[in-house]
Motif scaffolding. Sequence first.
Motif, PDB file in Angstrom:
ATOM      1  N   GLN A   1      43.152  39.865  32.111  1.00  0.00           N
ATOM      2  CA  GLN A   1      42.736  41.144  32.683  1.00  0.00           C
ATOM      3  C   GLN A   1      42.043  40.969  34.025  1.00  0.00           C
ATOM      4  OE1 GLN A   1      44.850  42.383  30.883  1.00  0.00           O
ATOM      5  NE2 GLN A   1      43.800  44.290  30.344  1.00  0.00           N
ATOM      6  N   VAL A   2      41.334  39.879  34.195  1.00  0.00           N
ATOM      7  CA  VAL A   2      40.745  39.584  35.501  1.00  0.00           C
ATOM      8  C   VAL A   2      41.857  39.387  36.532  1.00  0.00           C
ATOM      9  CG1 VAL A   2      39.542  37.777  36.801  1.00  0.00           C
ATOM     10  CG2 VAL A   2      38.550  38.664  34.683  1.00  0.00           C
ATOM     11  N   LEU A   3      42.877  38.607  36.163  1.00  0.00           N
ATOM     12  CA  LEU A   3      43.995  38.386  37.073  1.00  0.00           C
ATOM     13  C   LEU A   3      44.719  39.692  37.401  1.00  0.00           C
ATOM     14  CD1 LEU A   3      45.380  35.147  35.408  1.00  0.00           C
ATOM     15  CD2 LEU A   3      44.563  35.301  37.759  1.00  0.00           C
ATOM     16  N   ALA A   4      44.986  40.498  36.373  1.00  0.00           N
ATOM     17  CA  ALA A   4      45.714  41.746  36.585  1.00  0.00           C
ATOM     18  C   ALA A   4      44.927  42.714  37.463  1.00  0.00           C
ATOM     19  CB  ALA A   4      46.030  42.392  35.237  1.00  0.00           C
ATOM     20  N   SER A   5      43.627  42.782  37.258  1.00  0.00           N
ATOM     21  CA  SER A   5      42.790  43.720  38.007  1.00  0.00           C
ATOM     22  C   SER A   5      42.728  43.356  39.483  1.00  0.00           C
ATOM     23  CB  SER A   5      41.375  43.740  37.424  1.00  0.00           C
ATOM     24  OG  SER A   5      41.397  44.150  36.086  1.00  0.00           O
ATOM     25  N   ILE A   6      42.496  42.095  39.745  1.00  0.00           N
ATOM     26  CA  ILE A   6      42.385  41.654  41.139  1.00  0.00           C
ATOM     27  C   ILE A   6      43.755  41.723  41.822  1.00  0.00           C
ATOM     28  CG2 ILE A   6      41.809  39.699  42.632  1.00  0.00           C
ATOM     29  CD1 ILE A   6      39.770  38.861  40.457  1.00  0.00           C
ATOM     30  N   HIS A   7      44.806  41.422  41.061  1.00  0.00           N
ATOM     31  CA  HIS A   7      46.153  41.494  41.628  1.00  0.00           C
ATOM     32  C   HIS A   7      46.515  42.928  41.993  1.00  0.00           C
ATOM     33  CE1 HIS A   7      50.027  40.173  42.747  1.00  0.00           C
ATOM     34  NE2 HIS A   7      50.682  40.601  41.681  1.00  0.00           N
ATOM     35  N   MET A   8      46.055  43.898  41.211  1.00  0.00           N
ATOM     36  CA  MET A   8      46.320  45.296  41.556  1.00  0.00           C
ATOM     37  C   MET A   8      45.681  45.652  42.892  1.00  0.00           C
ATOM     38  SD  MET A   8      47.850  48.061  41.011  1.00  0.00           S
ATOM     39  CE  MET A   8      48.543  47.680  39.402  1.00  0.00           C
ATOM     40  N   MET A   9      44.504  45.090  43.136  1.00  0.00           N
ATOM     41  CA  MET A   9      43.858  45.306  44.431  1.00  0.00           C
ATOM     42  C   MET A   9      44.736  44.736  45.553  1.00  0.00           C
ATOM     43  SD  MET A   9      39.700  44.822  44.748  1.00  0.00           S
ATOM     44  CE  MET A   9      39.846  43.084  44.561  1.00  0.00           C
TER      45      MET A   9
END
Length: 293
Positions: free
Chosen positions: A179-187
């Motif tokens: 979820q950390v990866l997905a969240s930052i990747h969305m940014m």
Amino acid sequence: MYKNPIAFIGLGVMGSPMAQNLVKHQYNVKGWNRTLDRSLVTQAQENGVEIVTTIAEAVKDADFVCICVSDVPDVKEVVFGEQGIVHFAKPDSIIIDFSTIGPQAVQEINDQFRSKGLHFMDAPVSGGDIGAQNGTLTIMVGGEKSDYEKSLPILKTMGKNIIHCGDVGTGQAVKLCNQVLASIHMMAICEAMELAKTLNIDPELMIKVCSTGAAGSWALSNLAPKIASSDFAPGFMIKHILKDLRLVQESLENDTLPATNLATQMFKTVEQLGGTEQGTQAMIRAYQDSIEK
């Protein structure tokens, strides 16, 4: 051929198609949802899931009990509430929780299940509604190896990448990293979309080209086109990613993840704009709001 009866608790955006995939593989599935008058519950029923009105009815004969609900209180209610799973599940049945609730919560739940002679695994998933519909989810499993092996045929109906991460709680730990990866990747996706527009490049062209190179990803291929068309229908809701990021923060001894904090702020901005039940791709609204101001 006889296949183990299965209970499925929680027939939402993820749970409904997951239960339907079990039926497609000839499992007998009894499903329960807190709110019965939902289109996803009707869809599950139309595709072979037997809808029941109590958790007791769903789990009393089930060899496997699947849970897919939102947050820690929701899981604890369906597990330990007055009408909860723990009071009606068969001895030696295996309870598989697909929810994302963090390592600490699942450890507490596991301890109580074990004291009742029940088996438990945490198995959070990744892949969104598309993965749930197509049976291609990534499933991160924490639990006893023997329970994992018994459950593997069931998990294979719902997921393509199924990984036994270790003891109970390890699936949750890996999911929080996801979820950390997905969240930052969305940014990163949103910023690339904004840059493309500033440079007078068609965002669709940027997506097509960059998806084939080193910056390519599932999110870029599947969610960026939704951003380009202003399609914010949820595959995974803003309120759910904010819950997961809260769990990340609760697992830290120190506030040591600055990029995660920034992503959290961006999702909270969308929440304040009334987008709590929109998909995570709605983060672009935070950028648009900033530009408008």
